[in-house]
Design an enzyme around this catalytic site. Structure first.
Site, mmCIF file in Angstrom:
data_model
loop_
_atom_site.group_PDB
_atom_site.id
_atom_site.type_symbol
_atom_site.label_atom_id
_atom_site.label_comp_id
_atom_site.label_asym_id
_atom_site.label_seq_id
_atom_site.Cartn_x
_atom_site.Cartn_y
_atom_site.Cartn_z
ATOM 1 C CG ASN A 78 6.887 0.260 -16.080
ATOM 2 O OD1 ASN A 78 8.076 0.513 -16.071
ATOM 3 N ND2 ASN A 78 6.411 -0.938 -15.800
ATOM 4 C CG HIS A 119 1.116 0.510 -10.813
ATOM 5 N ND1 HIS A 119 0.362 0.901 -11.901
ATOM 6 C CD2 HIS A 119 2.027 -0.372 -11.287
ATOM 7 C CE1 HIS A 119 0.783 0.274 -12.980
ATOM 8 N NE2 HIS A 119 1.807 -0.507 -12.640
ATOM 9 C CG PHE A 120 5.242 4.263 -7.331
ATOM 10 C CD1 PHE A 120 3.954 4.772 -7.176
ATOM 11 C CD2 PHE A 120 6.223 5.105 -7.806
ATOM 12 C CE1 PHE A 120 3.655 6.093 -7.487
ATOM 13 C CE2 PHE A 120 5.934 6.434 -8.124
ATOM 14 C CZ PHE A 120 4.651 6.928 -7.962
ATOM 15 C CG HIS A 121 6.280 -2.398 -10.435
ATOM 16 N ND1 HIS A 121 5.580 -3.563 -10.628
ATOM 17 C CD2 HIS A 121 5.863 -1.549 -11.404
ATOM 18 C CE1 HIS A 121 4.780 -3.424 -11.680
ATOM 19 N NE2 HIS A 121 4.930 -2.208 -12.165
ATOM 20 C CD GLN A 138 0.956 3.451 -16.988
ATOM 21 O OE1 GLN A 138 1.449 4.368 -17.660
ATOM 22 N NE2 GLN A 138 0.094 3.653 -16.005
ATOM 23 C CG ASP A 146 2.577 -7.550 -9.551
ATOM 24 O OD1 ASP A 146 2.060 -8.507 -10.180
ATOM 25 O OD2 ASP A 146 2.850 -6.476 -10.087
HETATM 26 P P1 AMP Z 1 2.750 -2.170 -15.119
HETATM 27 O O1 AMP Z 1 3.134 -3.136 -16.204
HETATM 28 O O2 AMP Z 1 3.874 -1.344 -14.604
HETATM 29 O O3 AMP Z 1 1.549 -1.349 -15.538
HETATM 30 O O4 AMP Z 1 2.349 -3.068 -13.892
HETATM 31 C C1 AMP Z 1 1.076 -3.609 -13.712
HETATM 32 C C2 AMP Z 1 1.244 -4.667 -12.667
HETATM 33 O O5 AMP Z 1 -0.030 -4.967 -12.120
HETATM 34 C C3 AMP Z 1 1.816 -5.993 -13.201
HETATM 35 O O6 AMP Z 1 3.017 -6.290 -12.513
HETATM 36 C C4 AMP Z 1 0.707 -6.997 -12.910
HETATM 37 O O7 AMP Z 1 1.222 -8.246 -12.525
HETATM 38 C C5 AMP Z 1 -0.050 -6.322 -11.781
HETATM 39 N N1 AMP Z 1 -1.436 -6.718 -11.649
HETATM 40 C C6 AMP Z 1 -2.367 -6.798 -12.628
HETATM 41 N N2 AMP Z 1 -3.544 -7.186 -12.122
HETATM 42 C C7 AMP Z 1 -3.371 -7.352 -10.789
HETATM 43 C C8 AMP Z 1 -4.200 -7.749 -9.709
HETATM 44 N N3 AMP Z 1 -5.482 -8.070 -9.895
HETATM 45 N N4 AMP Z 1 -3.675 -7.813 -8.476
HETATM 46 C C9 AMP Z 1 -2.378 -7.494 -8.273
HETATM 47 N N5 AMP Z 1 -1.533 -7.111 -9.242
HETATM 48 C C10 AMP Z 1 -2.015 -7.045 -10.485
#
Ligand code: AMP
Ligand code: ZN
Length: 137
Positions: free
Chosen positions: A86, A99-101, A93, A30
């Site tokens: 999320n 995606h999965f964290h 989200q 991330d």
């Molecule tokens: P969510 O808030 O669950 O939709 O998570 C989206 C995640 O994507 C966040 O933790 C961001 O930091 C991550 N993110 C956004 N753009 C990028 C990118 N270019 N490369 C890697 N992670 C990203």
């Protein structure tokens, strides 16, 4: 999906730090980590959220989460890992490609995943469980 940042990452049009990749999933670091080693498992196919996810890909996500989770733990020596995900803006989200964290956790870190607990009236939880259960297809 033309305007999807994760589709662009999957296609290699936007660079990313890749941990793992197979025919269905790509796991990257991330870019704005909640903690050191914060990784995200991204489906190669564009599903907006978990409600759209194919069963075949769904089966593979947890296996990859386990494998990457173990690798994170081995490499980082973190105390634990949160696997979280999320669905929908209300749920936090921000990127609308599934995606999965995987968030490594360290004693005294700055990650907060917290809620204030509530209570059900007598019988309410069971009634709700049955109503929800009846909707499962
Ligand atoms: P969510 O808030 O669950 O939709 O998570 C989206 C995640 O994507 C966040 O933790 C961001 O930091 C991550 N993110 C956004 N753009 C990028 C990118 N270019 N490369 C890697 N992670 C990203
Ligand atoms: Zn996408």
């Amino acid at each position: 999906m033309d305007n999807c940042i994760f589709c662009k990452i999957i296609a290699g049009d936007i660079p990313s730090s890749v941990i793992y990749e197979d025919e269905d999933l790509k796991v990257i670091m991330d870019i704005y980590p909640a903690a050191r080693g914060h990784a995200i498992i991204i489906t190669k196919k564009h599903f907006e959220n978990i409600f759209e996810l194919d069963d075949d890909v769904a089966k593979k996500v947890l296996i990859v989460a386990k494998k990457v989770g173990i690798a994170l733990k081995d490499e980082l020596g973190c105390g634990g890992i949160n696997l979280l995900q999320n669905n929908g803006e209300t749920a936090g989200q921000t990127v609308f490609h599934l995606h999965f964290h995987l968030i490594p956790r360290y004693d005294g870190d700055n990650v907060t995943i917290k809620w204030i607990t509530g209570k059900y009236e007598d019988g309410e939880a069971l009634e709700l469980a049955q109503r929800i259960g009846a909707r499962i297809k």
